[in-house]
Design a protein around this motif. Sequence first.
Motif, PDB file in Angstrom:
ATOM      1  N   LEU A  21      45.445 -42.759   0.250  1.00  0.00           N
ATOM      2  CA  LEU A  21      45.096 -44.051  -0.343  1.00  0.00           C
ATOM      3  C   LEU A  21      43.669 -44.013  -0.875  1.00  0.00           C
ATOM      4  O   LEU A  21      42.704 -44.041  -0.114  1.00  0.00           O
ATOM      5  CB  LEU A  21      45.258 -45.164   0.699  1.00  0.00           C
ATOM      6  N   ASP A  22      43.540 -43.962  -2.195  1.00  0.00           N
ATOM      7  CA  ASP A  22      42.238 -43.821  -2.848  1.00  0.00           C
ATOM      8  C   ASP A  22      41.492 -45.137  -2.996  1.00  0.00           C
ATOM      9  O   ASP A  22      40.262 -45.149  -2.986  1.00  0.00           O
ATOM     10  CB  ASP A  22      42.422 -43.246  -4.263  1.00  0.00           C
ATOM     11  N   GLN A  23      42.222 -46.238  -3.224  1.00  0.00           N
ATOM     12  CA  GLN A  23      41.576 -47.478  -3.648  1.00  0.00           C
ATOM     13  C   GLN A  23      41.986 -48.654  -2.767  1.00  0.00           C
ATOM     14  O   GLN A  23      43.128 -48.745  -2.319  1.00  0.00           O
ATOM     15  CB  GLN A  23      41.959 -47.822  -5.092  1.00  0.00           C
ATOM     16  N   ALA A  24      41.034 -49.563  -2.547  1.00  0.00           N
ATOM     17  CA  ALA A  24      41.312 -50.841  -1.897  1.00  0.00           C
ATOM     18  C   ALA A  24      40.610 -51.927  -2.715  1.00  0.00           C
ATOM     19  O   ALA A  24      39.476 -51.734  -3.169  1.00  0.00           O
ATOM     20  CB  ALA A  24      40.817 -50.847  -0.455  1.00  0.00           C
TER      21      ALA A  24
ATOM     22  N   GLU B  30      44.782 -51.965 -14.539  1.00  0.00           N
ATOM     23  CA  GLU B  30      43.657 -52.511 -15.293  1.00  0.00           C
ATOM     24  C   GLU B  30      42.372 -52.526 -14.460  1.00  0.00           C
ATOM     25  O   GLU B  30      41.271 -52.399 -15.012  1.00  0.00           O
ATOM     26  CB  GLU B  30      43.974 -53.929 -15.773  1.00  0.00           C
ATOM     27  N   ILE B  31      42.491 -52.669 -13.144  1.00  0.00           N
ATOM     28  CA  ILE B  31      41.295 -52.627 -12.296  1.00  0.00           C
ATOM     29  C   ILE B  31      40.696 -51.224 -12.302  1.00  0.00           C
ATOM     30  O   ILE B  31      39.474 -51.057 -12.374  1.00  0.00           O
ATOM     31  CB  ILE B  31      41.635 -53.076 -10.860  1.00  0.00           C
ATOM     32  N   SER B  32      41.556 -50.202 -12.249  1.00  0.00           N
ATOM     33  CA  SER B  32      41.063 -48.823 -12.327  1.00  0.00           C
ATOM     34  C   SER B  32      40.447 -48.528 -13.691  1.00  0.00           C
ATOM     35  O   SER B  32      39.401 -47.870 -13.791  1.00  0.00           O
ATOM     36  CB  SER B  32      42.208 -47.841 -12.044  1.00  0.00           C
ATOM     37  N   LEU B  33      41.092 -49.016 -14.748  1.00  0.00           N
ATOM     38  CA  LEU B  33      40.555 -48.805 -16.095  1.00  0.00           C
ATOM     39  C   LEU B  33      39.202 -49.500 -16.251  1.00  0.00           C
ATOM     40  O   LEU B  33      38.266 -48.946 -16.832  1.00  0.00           O
ATOM     41  CB  LEU B  33      41.541 -49.321 -17.139  1.00  0.00           C
TER      42      LEU B  33
ATOM     43  N   HIS C 272      36.922 -40.864 -15.122  1.00  0.00           N
ATOM     44  CA  HIS C 272      37.758 -40.846 -13.927  1.00  0.00           C
ATOM     45  C   HIS C 272      36.870 -40.909 -12.681  1.00  0.00           C
ATOM     46  O   HIS C 272      36.122 -39.975 -12.399  1.00  0.00           O
ATOM     47  CB  HIS C 272      38.606 -39.581 -13.891  1.00  0.00           C
ATOM     48  N   VAL C 273      36.978 -42.009 -11.940  1.00  0.00           N
ATOM     49  CA  VAL C 273      36.208 -42.153 -10.699  1.00  0.00           C
ATOM     50  C   VAL C 273      37.033 -42.779  -9.572  1.00  0.00           C
ATOM     51  O   VAL C 273      36.530 -42.931  -8.462  1.00  0.00           O
ATOM     52  CB  VAL C 273      34.936 -43.018 -10.909  1.00  0.00           C
ATOM     53  N   THR C 274      38.283 -43.152  -9.834  1.00  0.00           N
ATOM     54  CA  THR C 274      39.017 -43.975  -8.865  1.00  0.00           C
ATOM     55  C   THR C 274      40.079 -43.227  -8.066  1.00  0.00           C
ATOM     56  O   THR C 274      40.780 -43.844  -7.273  1.00  0.00           O
ATOM     57  CB  THR C 274      39.693 -45.170  -9.587  1.00  0.00           C
ATOM     58  N   ALA C 275      40.206 -41.912  -8.241  1.00  0.00           N
ATOM     59  CA  ALA C 275      41.219 -41.163  -7.489  1.00  0.00           C
ATOM     60  C   ALA C 275      40.663 -39.843  -6.964  1.00  0.00           C
ATOM     61  O   ALA C 275      41.237 -38.786  -7.204  1.00  0.00           O
ATOM     62  CB  ALA C 275      42.450 -40.919  -8.358  1.00  0.00           C
TER      63      ALA C 275
ATOM     64  N   VAL D 237      37.556 -34.140 -10.524  1.00  0.00           N
ATOM     65  CA  VAL D 237      36.445 -34.601 -11.343  1.00  0.00           C
ATOM     66  C   VAL D 237      35.867 -35.921 -10.847  1.00  0.00           C
ATOM     67  O   VAL D 237      34.666 -36.197 -11.031  1.00  0.00           O
ATOM     68  CB  VAL D 237      36.896 -34.719 -12.820  1.00  0.00           C
ATOM     69  N   ASP D 238      36.674 -36.737 -10.193  1.00  0.00           N
ATOM     70  CA  ASP D 238      36.231 -38.067  -9.776  1.00  0.00           C
ATOM     71  C   ASP D 238      35.042 -37.995  -8.816  1.00  0.00           C
ATOM     72  O   ASP D 238      34.145 -38.850  -8.849  1.00  0.00           O
ATOM     73  CB  ASP D 238      37.378 -38.826  -9.111  1.00  0.00           C
ATOM     74  N   ARG D 239      35.043 -36.991  -7.943  1.00  0.00           N
ATOM     75  CA  ARG D 239      33.950 -36.862  -6.971  1.00  0.00           C
ATOM     76  C   ARG D 239      32.616 -36.665  -7.677  1.00  0.00           C
ATOM     77  O   ARG D 239      31.597 -37.257  -7.283  1.00  0.00           O
ATOM     78  CB  ARG D 239      34.244 -35.691  -6.024  1.00  0.00           C
ATOM     79  N   PHE D 240      32.596 -35.863  -8.725  1.00  0.00           N
ATOM     80  CA  PHE D 240      31.342 -35.552  -9.413  1.00  0.00           C
ATOM     81  C   PHE D 240      30.885 -36.718 -10.298  1.00  0.00           C
ATOM     82  O   PHE D 240      29.691 -37.030 -10.343  1.00  0.00           O
ATOM     83  CB  PHE D 240      31.513 -34.274 -10.228  1.00  0.00           C
TER      84      PHE D 240
END
Length: 476
Positions: A66-69, A238-241, A342-345, A351-354
Amino acid sequence: MSRTFTTSGAGRDFAAIRSEFGLREDFPPAALTEAEQALDDVRGGPRLDATALPLVTIDPPGSKDLDQAVLIERRQRGYRVHYAIADLGGFVPPGGALDNEVKRRGQTLYLPDGTVPLHPPVLSEGAASLLPEQVRPSVLWTIDLDADGNPEGVVVRRALVRSVARLDYEGVQASLLAGKPHPSVELLPDVGRLRRAMAAERGAVELQLPEQQVSPAEDGEWVLRVRLRSDIEAWNAEISLLTGMCAAKIMIDARVGVLRTLPSADADAVSGLHKAATASRVEWPDGESPARLLAGLDPNRPESLAMYVAATRLLRGAGYTAFDGTEPAVTSHAGVGAPYAHVTAPLRRLVDRFATECCLATTAGAEVPPWVRQALPELPHLMSVSDALAAKVERACLDQVEAWVLAGSVGDVFDAVVLRAETNSGEVFVTEPPVMAKCSGSELPEGERITVRLVEADTTRRKVSFERYSKEVDRD
């Protein structure tokens, strides 16, 4: 809503595909050791205590990574979005065995019989996952929106959070219809609709093609479905975008980071879409953009499916662009209609971590860590390789199940929609069972329904093909 079709022949699995692509779930011992050690020594420095925020996760049933809350609140004149993202930067020591293995993998690969995870499950399904009622390190995005859904302020910081509920799409949809939504996502439809209305305005291209989905059935069988994306999924996306667009602006302003980029479609791609509209008899008003035309199509119409397939030409050339010190020549993503990152997964994508570390440092007025800057140049290649592998694995699994489902039906006749036509062949979507495949035949009518006959369903080569069928030819 979905229709289901099941394979015949017990004990089928995807071991051959795993072997073909060299997929291994197990991690090197040194990487596992680092993951275990990270459980007792989470990096990242001081964290805001945000455990009082009633965040919730929304994922498919059974998901563990689970990546996002999310939590959406109303402001006096607008909305406040709290979006907590799993903080892998706190668990992966830079330059170590785990970091190197994660770079080699690039992303989690999803097969019907299980995943090939990016991170060891002790992290991805355990200590780093935003599981309910567990205090977890996260990167908390707080985004203030005006009444129209435009960002007015963004704060990014490391925090401790606690999800209060693990929700799924169907459950949230049902609760909204019943008028009893979870308070944390009660405003999701309002924000989601506002953000989706902006998408076509900024030129975002969305293709509502049928999504084929493979699920396990009884006795080692597999079910092939057409899965329709719900409103909840669209609003949640849309929240991730929104977060990805905010991240892109932060990095562009700081002139350091990594973006997900897609150049604007060239004239040939747009011309091809015009030709498809003519062939499918879709009216294209003068001056209307491709994005607005596609947004106005009814996804249940056969001609719309043909237009979506033709519009894939508008989205060719997606990749990642890393930069440090200067703004890159291409910063926008034509599919999103804006700069995007990309930062949400981060549990599922390297790549999101960096990109997240770049945003954290920049918004804190600090220097981006040297280990991040050193990795930036290699990220586009690493992600390109893993994206290509993920696409091949997904296609191989679908091809395999399509062949299994149709193996006993060679010679049978099916209804289909012509998605793309060439001189003596084309691509069709058979609705029952839901299969996309090649079809032979001259002058296939794009965007129209035809009848086809199955001529091949090779389970070894994973190949399915059809031919156009007519009763007159059959009588001859």
